[in-house]
Write a protein that holds these residues in place. Sequence first.
Motif, PDB file in Angstrom:
ATOM      1  N   THR A   1       0.598  16.263  13.457  1.00  0.00           N
ATOM      2  CA  THR A   1       0.224  15.741  12.137  1.00  0.00           C
ATOM      3  C   THR A   1       1.228  14.711  11.659  1.00  0.00           C
ATOM      4  O   THR A   1       0.854  13.683  11.081  1.00  0.00           O
ATOM      5  N   LEU A   2       2.516  14.975  11.903  1.00  0.00           N
ATOM      6  CA  LEU A   2       3.561  14.031  11.514  1.00  0.00           C
ATOM      7  C   LEU A   2       3.400  12.707  12.246  1.00  0.00           C
ATOM      8  O   LEU A   2       3.511  11.628  11.638  1.00  0.00           O
ATOM      9  N   ALA A   3       3.115  12.763  13.548  1.00  0.00           N
ATOM     10  CA  ALA A   3       2.945  11.544  14.336  1.00  0.00           C
ATOM     11  C   ALA A   3       1.744  10.739  13.854  1.00  0.00           C
ATOM     12  O   ALA A   3       1.821   9.515  13.665  1.00  0.00           O
ATOM     13  N   VAL A   4       0.621  11.424  13.630  1.00  0.00           N
ATOM     14  CA  VAL A   4      -0.585  10.742  13.153  1.00  0.00           C
ATOM     15  C   VAL A   4      -0.353  10.143  11.771  1.00  0.00           C
ATOM     16  O   VAL A   4      -0.719   8.990  11.495  1.00  0.00           O
ATOM     17  N   GLY A   5       0.275  10.917  10.888  1.00  0.00           N
ATOM     18  CA  GLY A   5       0.541  10.432   9.531  1.00  0.00           C
ATOM     19  C   GLY A   5       1.468   9.227   9.517  1.00  0.00           C
ATOM     20  O   GLY A   5       1.245   8.273   8.770  1.00  0.00           O
ATOM     21  N   LEU A   6       2.502   9.259  10.362  1.00  0.00           N
ATOM     22  CA  LEU A   6       3.458   8.157  10.418  1.00  0.00           C
ATOM     23  C   LEU A   6       2.792   6.882  10.920  1.00  0.00           C
ATOM     24  O   LEU A   6       2.979   5.797  10.350  1.00  0.00           O
ATOM     25  N   ILE A   7       2.000   7.005  11.986  1.00  0.00           N
ATOM     26  CA  ILE A   7       1.314   5.834  12.532  1.00  0.00           C
ATOM     27  C   ILE A   7       0.324   5.261  11.517  1.00  0.00           C
ATOM     28  O   ILE A   7       0.260   4.046  11.297  1.00  0.00           O
ATOM     29  N   ALA A   8      -0.440   6.161  10.880  1.00  0.00           N
ATOM     30  CA  ALA A   8      -1.431   5.715   9.896  1.00  0.00           C
ATOM     31  C   ALA A   8      -0.761   5.023   8.718  1.00  0.00           C
ATOM     32  O   ALA A   8      -1.209   3.957   8.266  1.00  0.00           O
ATOM     33  N   ALA A   9       0.331   5.603   8.208  1.00  0.00           N
ATOM     34  CA  ALA A   9       1.019   5.017   7.056  1.00  0.00           C
ATOM     35  C   ALA A   9       1.609   3.645   7.392  1.00  0.00           C
ATOM     36  O   ALA A   9       1.500   2.698   6.607  1.00  0.00           O
ATOM     37  N   LEU A  10       2.236   3.536   8.563  1.00  0.00           N
ATOM     38  CA  LEU A  10       2.832   2.264   8.968  1.00  0.00           C
ATOM     39  C   LEU A  10       1.764   1.178   9.125  1.00  0.00           C
ATOM     40  O   LEU A  10       1.941   0.038   8.667  1.00  0.00           O
ATOM     41  N   LEU A  11       0.647   1.528   9.765  1.00  0.00           N
ATOM     42  CA  LEU A  11      -0.424   0.550   9.966  1.00  0.00           C
ATOM     43  C   LEU A  11      -1.023   0.105   8.641  1.00  0.00           C
ATOM     44  O   LEU A  11      -1.245  -1.094   8.413  1.00  0.00           O
ATOM     45  N   VAL A  12      -1.293   1.057   7.758  1.00  0.00           N
ATOM     46  CA  VAL A  12      -1.914   0.726   6.469  1.00  0.00           C
ATOM     47  C   VAL A  12      -0.972  -0.119   5.617  1.00  0.00           C
ATOM     48  O   VAL A  12      -1.396  -1.114   5.011  1.00  0.00           O
ATOM     49  N   VAL A  13       0.302   0.242   5.563  1.00  0.00           N
ATOM     50  CA  VAL A  13       1.271  -0.549   4.786  1.00  0.00           C
ATOM     51  C   VAL A  13       1.354  -1.971   5.335  1.00  0.00           C
ATOM     52  O   VAL A  13       1.378  -2.946   4.567  1.00  0.00           O
ATOM     53  N   ALA A  14       1.385  -2.109   6.653  1.00  0.00           N
ATOM     54  CA  ALA A  14       1.461  -3.438   7.267  1.00  0.00           C
ATOM     55  C   ALA A  14       0.221  -4.270   6.941  1.00  0.00           C
ATOM     56  O   ALA A  14       0.330  -5.451   6.578  1.00  0.00           O
ATOM     57  N   VAL A  15      -0.966  -3.658   7.047  1.00  0.00           N
ATOM     58  CA  VAL A  15      -2.208  -4.392   6.770  1.00  0.00           C
ATOM     59  C   VAL A  15      -2.304  -4.758   5.289  1.00  0.00           C
ATOM     60  O   VAL A  15      -2.679  -5.891   4.937  1.00  0.00           O
ATOM     61  N   VAL A  16      -1.970  -3.816   4.407  1.00  0.00           N
ATOM     62  CA  VAL A  16      -2.034  -4.089   2.967  1.00  0.00           C
ATOM     63  C   VAL A  16      -1.046  -5.179   2.590  1.00  0.00           C
ATOM     64  O   VAL A  16      -1.371  -6.089   1.810  1.00  0.00           O
ATOM     65  N   TYR A  17       0.171  -5.123   3.142  1.00  0.00           N
ATOM     66  CA  TYR A  17       1.174  -6.151   2.848  1.00  0.00           C
ATOM     67  C   TYR A  17       0.711  -7.523   3.326  1.00  0.00           C
ATOM     68  O   TYR A  17       0.863  -8.528   2.625  1.00  0.00           O
ATOM     69  N   TRP A  18       0.132  -7.561   4.535  1.00  0.00           N
ATOM     70  CA  TRP A  18      -0.388  -8.827   5.057  1.00  0.00           C
ATOM     71  C   TRP A  18      -1.525  -9.355   4.179  1.00  0.00           C
ATOM     72  O   TRP A  18      -1.551 -10.536   3.831  1.00  0.00           O
ATOM     73  N   PHE A  19      -2.447  -8.473   3.814  1.00  0.00           N
ATOM     74  CA  PHE A  19      -3.619  -8.907   3.038  1.00  0.00           C
ATOM     75  C   PHE A  19      -3.202  -9.486   1.690  1.00  0.00           C
ATOM     76  O   PHE A  19      -3.717 -10.534   1.265  1.00  0.00           O
ATOM     77  N   PHE A  20      -2.289  -8.826   0.999  1.00  0.00           N
ATOM     78  CA  PHE A  20      -1.902  -9.298  -0.329  1.00  0.00           C
ATOM     79  C   PHE A  20      -0.988 -10.524  -0.264  1.00  0.00           C
ATOM     80  O   PHE A  20      -0.619 -11.069  -1.303  1.00  0.00           O
ATOM     81  N   GLY A  21      -0.645 -10.958   0.937  1.00  0.00           N
ATOM     82  CA  GLY A  21       0.058 -12.220   1.102  1.00  0.00           C
ATOM     83  C   GLY A  21      -0.882 -13.374   1.375  1.00  0.00           C
ATOM     84  O   GLY A  21      -0.454 -14.532   1.400  1.00  0.00           O
ATOM     85  N   THR A  22      -2.173 -13.063   1.596  1.00  0.00           N
ATOM     86  CA  THR A  22      -3.163 -14.119   1.823  1.00  0.00           C
ATOM     87  C   THR A  22      -3.613 -14.706   0.493  1.00  0.00           C
ATOM     88  O   THR A  22      -3.281 -14.197  -0.587  1.00  0.00           O
TER      89      THR A  22
END
Length: 297
Positions: free
Chosen positions: A133-154
């Motif tokens: 669960t920790l591994a899945v949560g960490l990967i999901a959080a990192l991916l979502v933060v990266a995508v959200v940060y990229w999107f709000f920079g467009t």
Amino acid sequence: MLDLLIPTIAQGLLWSLLALGVYITFRVLDIADLSVEGTFPLGAAVAATCITSGHSLVTAFVLAVLAGCVAGAVTGLLTTKLKIPALLSGILTMIGLYSINLRVMGRANLSLLGQTTIYSWGASAGLTEAQTTLAVGLIAALLVVAVVYWFFGTEIGLALRATGYNPQMSRAQGVNTDSMVILGLLLSNGLVALSGALVGQSNGFADAGMGVGTIVIGLASVIIGEVLFGTRSFKNCLISVVLGSIVYRLVIAIVLELGMPPNDLKLFTAILVAIALSLPLIQSKLRAASRLTGRAS
């Protein structure tokens, strides 16, 4: 200690996706969106139904996110096109989604016992349930933060942020603020549904009532993160929200270990959020009092 720490951090990471969704509406758009209490169980319901029907995990997650996006768009349309206040629009969507969730699952509770979920690979890899669960949560959080940060920079993302900050100025610059509000609610509820799909699989079931109080949990994560880790930049804000979700889960775990009855958790969370929201006022009062004391001396 690790037996408590790892599962708590793992749950904090899974719920951080909900907190990020709440952050988009509460901080970026300046809207109190209660539809998240319906889209969270919607994500779990759609994912669980897909899994029990024999569909792939990719299909389950894609459909769960799309369902959340559609629900968010409905709230946005009610708000922008029908001119219903955002708070009431969210309540209407939330109420409607309760019946939809029951329709999706065909019952109030749908078990995932014996089904292949996103966490099933952990056993073959030699990991415990908490570590998986920790591994899945960490990967999901990192991916979502990266995508959200990229999107709000467009350009679109910046227009969305500008809409929440100053709608009048945004309209003067040619931004369609109604479309931005709909887009923001769509993205927010898509993230909330994704969180619901992950949490539902982690719990081993989807339940029509699992969304009760999720807006308070999301707000608590946002406020705690901002107070403890700051808001120096947008990237810092996103990271603060994720860390705030983890801290919130740690606080809940600690008070439960100290003997607080589980039935009092919602009350404790409400009080915690109220205190966190009032901190700026308390700090300003303390500063004013210290200045008066300094002048008097």
